[in-house]
Scaffold this motif. Sequence first.
Motif, PDB file in Angstrom:
ATOM      1  N   MET A   1      52.419  22.509  54.182  1.00  0.00           N
ATOM      2  CA  MET A   1      53.939  22.224  54.036  1.00  0.00           C
ATOM      3  C   MET A   1      54.411  23.546  53.249  1.00  0.00           C
ATOM      4  SD  MET A   1      55.918  19.951  51.540  1.00  0.00           S
ATOM      5  CE  MET A   1      55.661  18.172  51.834  1.00  0.00           C
ATOM      6  N   ALA A   2      55.649  23.860  53.527  1.00  0.00           N
ATOM      7  CA  ALA A   2      56.453  25.249  53.117  1.00  0.00           C
ATOM      8  C   ALA A   2      56.704  24.886  51.478  1.00  0.00           C
ATOM      9  CB  ALA A   2      57.604  25.213  53.831  1.00  0.00           C
ATOM     10  N   ALA A   3      56.378  25.951  50.670  1.00  0.00           N
ATOM     11  CA  ALA A   3      56.380  25.754  49.261  1.00  0.00           C
ATOM     12  C   ALA A   3      57.730  26.220  48.945  1.00  0.00           C
ATOM     13  CB  ALA A   3      55.453  26.394  48.610  1.00  0.00           C
ATOM     14  N   VAL A   4      58.866  25.970  49.633  1.00  0.00           N
ATOM     15  CA  VAL A   4      60.341  26.596  49.368  1.00  0.00           C
ATOM     16  C   VAL A   4      61.423  24.976  49.365  1.00  0.00           C
ATOM     17  CG1 VAL A   4      62.235  27.916  50.267  1.00  0.00           C
ATOM     18  CG2 VAL A   4      59.661  28.377  50.424  1.00  0.00           C
ATOM     19  N   CYS A   5      62.008  25.139  48.404  1.00  0.00           N
ATOM     20  CA  CYS A   5      63.004  24.196  48.464  1.00  0.00           C
ATOM     21  C   CYS A   5      64.210  24.434  49.341  1.00  0.00           C
ATOM     22  CB  CYS A   5      63.783  24.117  47.088  1.00  0.00           C
ATOM     23  SG  CYS A   5      65.020  22.715  46.952  1.00  0.00           S
ATOM     24  N   ILE A   7      67.335  23.223  49.516  1.00  0.00           N
ATOM     25  CA  ILE A   7      68.624  23.274  48.440  1.00  0.00           C
ATOM     26  C   ILE A   7      68.996  24.394  47.625  1.00  0.00           C
ATOM     27  CG2 ILE A   7      69.989  21.873  46.797  1.00  0.00           C
ATOM     28  CD1 ILE A   7      69.237  20.342  49.746  1.00  0.00           C
ATOM     29  N   CYS A   8      67.802  24.616  46.705  1.00  0.00           N
ATOM     30  CA  CYS A   8      68.071  25.476  45.668  1.00  0.00           C
ATOM     31  C   CYS A   8      67.312  26.802  46.060  1.00  0.00           C
ATOM     32  CB  CYS A   8      67.643  25.211  44.155  1.00  0.00           C
ATOM     33  SG  CYS A   8      65.916  24.804  44.082  1.00  0.00           S
ATOM     34  N   ASP A   9      66.571  26.985  47.119  1.00  0.00           N
ATOM     35  CA  ASP A   9      65.729  27.974  47.514  1.00  0.00           C
ATOM     36  C   ASP A   9      64.639  28.541  46.468  1.00  0.00           C
ATOM     37  OD1 ASP A   9      65.091  29.841  49.562  1.00  0.00           O
ATOM     38  OD2 ASP A   9      66.257  31.341  48.777  1.00  0.00           O
ATOM     39  N   LYS A  10      64.047  27.482  45.642  1.00  0.00           N
ATOM     40  CA  LYS A  10      62.905  27.828  44.829  1.00  0.00           C
ATOM     41  C   LYS A  10      61.853  27.985  45.349  1.00  0.00           C
ATOM     42  CE  LYS A  10      62.895  25.441  40.943  1.00  0.00           C
ATOM     43  NZ  LYS A  10      62.653  24.311  40.230  1.00  0.00           N
ATOM     44  N   LYS A  11      61.063  29.120  45.150  1.00  0.00           N
ATOM     45  CA  LYS A  11      59.734  29.682  45.814  1.00  0.00           C
ATOM     46  C   LYS A  11      58.630  29.657  44.790  1.00  0.00           C
ATOM     47  CE  LYS A  11      61.964  32.269  49.138  1.00  0.00           C
ATOM     48  NZ  LYS A  11      63.346  33.365  49.021  1.00  0.00           N
ATOM     49  N   ASN A  32      57.242  21.685  42.698  1.00  0.00           N
ATOM     50  CA  ASN A  32      57.090  20.312  43.312  1.00  0.00           C
ATOM     51  C   ASN A  32      57.858  20.075  44.542  1.00  0.00           C
ATOM     52  OD1 ASN A  32      56.213  17.693  43.536  1.00  0.00           O
ATOM     53  ND2 ASN A  32      56.407  17.267  41.249  1.00  0.00           N
ATOM     54  N   ILE A  33      57.377  20.069  45.475  1.00  0.00           N
ATOM     55  CA  ILE A  33      58.214  19.887  46.662  1.00  0.00           C
ATOM     56  C   ILE A  33      58.023  18.683  47.395  1.00  0.00           C
ATOM     57  CG2 ILE A  33      59.025  20.950  48.981  1.00  0.00           C
ATOM     58  CD1 ILE A  33      59.736  23.010  47.001  1.00  0.00           C
ATOM     59  N   GLN A  34      58.995  17.743  47.384  1.00  0.00           N
ATOM     60  CA  GLN A  34      58.881  16.746  48.340  1.00  0.00           C
ATOM     61  C   GLN A  34      59.414  16.519  49.695  1.00  0.00           C
ATOM     62  OE1 GLN A  34      57.076  14.286  46.714  1.00  0.00           O
ATOM     63  NE2 GLN A  34      56.598  15.739  45.246  1.00  0.00           N
ATOM     64  N   ARG A  35      59.099  15.961  50.417  1.00  0.00           N
ATOM     65  CA  ARG A  35      59.707  15.780  52.012  1.00  0.00           C
ATOM     66  C   ARG A  35      60.543  14.483  52.104  1.00  0.00           C
ATOM     67  NH1 ARG A  35      60.069  18.557  56.572  1.00  0.00           N
ATOM     68  NH2 ARG A  35      59.722  17.723  58.279  1.00  0.00           N
TER      69      ARG A  35
END
Length: 61
Positions: A1-5, A7-11, A32-35
């Motif tokens: 899974m991509a580790a980028v938000c 919404i806020c583009d947190k990496k 902490n990325i959630q789908r």
Amino acid sequence: MAAVCDICDKKPGFGNNRPWSRKITKRRFDPNIQRVRAKVDGTPKRLNVCTGCLKAGKVSR
């Protein structure tokens, strides 16, 4: 899974592991990325969202 938000583009952040032996190895701090199914322009869509955006209410589910 991509580790980028989406919404806020947190990496991911990067740093070092520093054990007691002081042997430095590289490490990665993933957000902490959630789908989540969220409404975008009135239609439901799956997004990768960090928990900070979920708590702040930046996403309408």
